[in-house]
Scaffold this motif. Sequence first.
Motif, PDB file in Angstrom:
ATOM      1  N   ASP A 180       0.738  -1.336   0.120  1.00 16.74           N
ATOM      2  CA  ASP A 180      -0.010   0.170   0.026  1.00 16.74           C
ATOM      3  C   ASP A 180       1.027   1.153  -0.154  1.00 16.74           C
ATOM      4  O   ASP A 180       2.175   1.200   0.413  1.00 16.74           O
ATOM      5  N   ALA A 181       0.254   2.328  -0.305  1.00 16.83           N
ATOM      6  CA  ALA A 181       0.905   3.696  -0.405  1.00 16.83           C
ATOM      7  C   ALA A 181       1.510   4.204   0.850  1.00 16.83           C
ATOM      8  O   ALA A 181       2.564   4.878   0.731  1.00 16.83           O
ATOM      9  N   GLN A 182       0.652   3.905   1.803  1.00 18.15           N
ATOM     10  CA  GLN A 182       1.177   4.461   3.231  1.00 18.15           C
ATOM     11  C   GLN A 182       1.585   3.341   4.307  1.00 18.15           C
ATOM     12  O   GLN A 182       0.876   2.445   4.183  1.00 18.15           O
ATOM     13  N   THR A 183       2.524   3.506   4.952  1.00 13.12           N
ATOM     14  CA  THR A 183       2.984   2.863   6.197  1.00 13.12           C
ATOM     15  C   THR A 183       2.159   3.181   7.378  1.00 13.12           C
ATOM     16  O   THR A 183       1.332   4.364   7.314  1.00 13.12           O
ATOM     17  N   GLY A 226      16.298  -4.543  -1.253  1.00 16.06           N
ATOM     18  CA  GLY A 226      16.552  -3.897  -2.476  1.00 16.06           C
ATOM     19  C   GLY A 226      15.221  -3.188  -2.782  1.00 16.06           C
ATOM     20  O   GLY A 226      15.113  -2.537  -3.756  1.00 16.06           O
ATOM     21  N   TYR A 227      14.168  -3.031  -1.880  1.00 15.76           N
ATOM     22  CA  TYR A 227      13.061  -2.174  -2.244  1.00 15.76           C
ATOM     23  C   TYR A 227      13.050  -0.808  -1.309  1.00 15.76           C
ATOM     24  O   TYR A 227      13.228  -1.187   0.012  1.00 15.76           O
ATOM     25  N   ASP A 228      12.883   0.358  -1.779  1.00 15.55           N
ATOM     26  CA  ASP A 228      12.780   1.544  -1.107  1.00 15.55           C
ATOM     27  C   ASP A 228      11.431   1.973  -1.273  1.00 15.55           C
ATOM     28  O   ASP A 228      10.978   2.255  -2.297  1.00 15.55           O
ATOM     29  N   HIS A 229      10.673   1.989  -0.133  1.00 21.33           N
ATOM     30  CA  HIS A 229       9.395   2.441  -0.197  1.00 21.33           C
ATOM     31  C   HIS A 229       9.193   4.058  -0.552  1.00 21.33           C
ATOM     32  O   HIS A 229      10.014   4.746   0.241  1.00 21.33           O
ATOM     33  N   GLU A 230       8.461   4.195  -1.654  1.00 22.98           N
ATOM     34  CA  GLU A 230       8.023   6.111  -1.701  1.00 22.98           C
ATOM     35  C   GLU A 230       6.798   6.230  -1.069  1.00 22.98           C
ATOM     36  O   GLU A 230       5.433   5.732  -1.629  1.00 22.98           O
ATOM     37  N   PRO A 231       6.555   7.027  -0.099  1.00 23.40           N
ATOM     38  CA  PRO A 231       5.065   7.313   0.357  1.00 23.40           C
ATOM     39  C   PRO A 231       4.415   7.856  -0.668  1.00 23.40           C
ATOM     40  O   PRO A 231       4.658   8.758  -1.411  1.00 23.40           O
ATOM     41  N   GLY A 232       3.134   7.405  -0.751  1.00 24.09           N
ATOM     42  CA  GLY A 232       2.184   7.957  -1.631  1.00 24.09           C
ATOM     43  C   GLY A 232       2.117   7.088  -2.969  1.00 24.09           C
ATOM     44  O   GLY A 232       1.361   7.254  -3.897  1.00 24.09           O
ATOM     45  N   VAL A 233       2.990   6.152  -3.131  1.00 20.00           N
ATOM     46  CA  VAL A 233       3.074   5.204  -4.046  1.00 20.00           C
ATOM     47  C   VAL A 233       2.929   3.722  -3.961  1.00 20.00           C
ATOM     48  O   VAL A 233       3.435   3.281  -2.885  1.00 20.00           O
ATOM     49  N   SER A 264       3.348   0.045 -10.683  1.00 19.71           N
ATOM     50  CA  SER A 264       3.456   1.121  -9.601  1.00 19.71           C
ATOM     51  C   SER A 264       2.435   2.262 -10.047  1.00 19.71           C
ATOM     52  O   SER A 264       2.006   2.521 -11.196  1.00 19.71           O
ATOM     53  N   GLU A 265       1.640   2.852  -8.979  1.00 14.06           N
ATOM     54  CA  GLU A 265       0.715   3.854  -9.206  1.00 14.06           C
ATOM     55  C   GLU A 265       0.631   4.710  -7.971  1.00 14.06           C
ATOM     56  O   GLU A 265       0.792   4.479  -6.989  1.00 14.06           O
ATOM     57  N   MET A 266       0.221   6.149  -8.315  1.00 15.03           N
ATOM     58  CA  MET A 266       0.197   7.076  -7.166  1.00 15.03           C
ATOM     59  C   MET A 266      -1.145   6.956  -6.539  1.00 15.03           C
ATOM     60  O   MET A 266      -2.202   6.634  -7.262  1.00 15.03           O
ATOM     61  N   ALA A 267      -1.159   6.928  -5.310  1.00 17.91           N
ATOM     62  CA  ALA A 267      -2.332   6.715  -4.572  1.00 17.91           C
ATOM     63  C   ALA A 267      -3.431   7.851  -4.762  1.00 17.91           C
ATOM     64  O   ALA A 267      -2.900   9.087  -5.175  1.00 17.91           O
TER      65      ALA A 267
END
Length: 268
Positions: A180-183, A226-233, A264-267
Amino acid sequence: MKRILLLALPIALLAACNAPDKGEAATATPATTETTAPAAIDAGLLAANHWQLDDASDGSGARIDALFVRADKPVTLDFGDGRLSVANTCNRMGGSYGLSGDTLTVAPMASTMMACADDALMALDQAAGSRLEGTLKVQQLDATTLVLATAGGDVLRFRGEPTAETRYGGEGETVFLDVDAQTKPCSHGVMKDAQCLQVREVHYDGNGLEQGERGAYENFYGSIEGYDHEPGVRNVLRVKRYTVKNPPADGSSLAYVLDMVVSSEMAK
C-alpha cells in the motif's frame, strides 16, 4: 494518475621476477604482474554472485570513465540459466552466453527501450554493451573477483557480492506482494514506535491472470531487500521468499528479496 514501470528483461595474479644467470652482470629486472586464467570457467561460481564493476581500463591503462556514470549503482552482471543480465545501465540488457575453456562468449543482447534524461546515462548502454558482447577472455575468477578482457584490449574488473540464493542456500519461493501507498505505526518485539509496510499477497495463474480477491492489508514486520518505499506510491512487487536458517531470537525466519516492481501507481 498512474505510473507504470517497464518490466525488465529477464542480462588471477602471479608475480614473476627474472633473476640473471650466473656469470652475467647483476642487472635488476623489474617484477611483472599478469593474471592467471582458469583452465575452465566454473559456471556455478559465475552464478553464485552479483558481479559489480569495480574498475575498467583500456589498452593504454586509462580508466574508462564512461562505464562509471552511476557511482552509487555500478554496472552489475548476473549469470544464470545460460543468460547474462546487465543492470544499473539506463536500460536493462540481457542475452545468452556460452563457456569454453577460459573464454566467455556473449550473444548480441536485447534491452528495454526506456529513455533516460541524463545523456551520460543513455550512453552507458552503448559503452557497456559494446564491451560485453562477443568473445571475452576470463583472466581471473574466484569467489570475490571476476576479470574480463575484451578483444579490443579493455580490462573489466568486477567485485563479487553473493546472491540471495547463495546466502540463504536455496532457490526461494516467488511471491507477489501488493504494498500500500502508506505505512502505519506498529510495534513488534524490539521494534518500538516503528512504521510498517502494509502488505497483502496477490496470486496469479500460469498465464499471468490474477486469481481470487486480494485480502486486507496487514503489517509487514521486517524489510524487503532491494526495495525502497516511496510514500504515496502503491506497488505490486515480485519477490523471492527464503527460509532463514538459524534466525536470531528477535528475527524472522523468512527473508524477502525484491525481484521486480511489476506495477506502480500514485495513490488517489
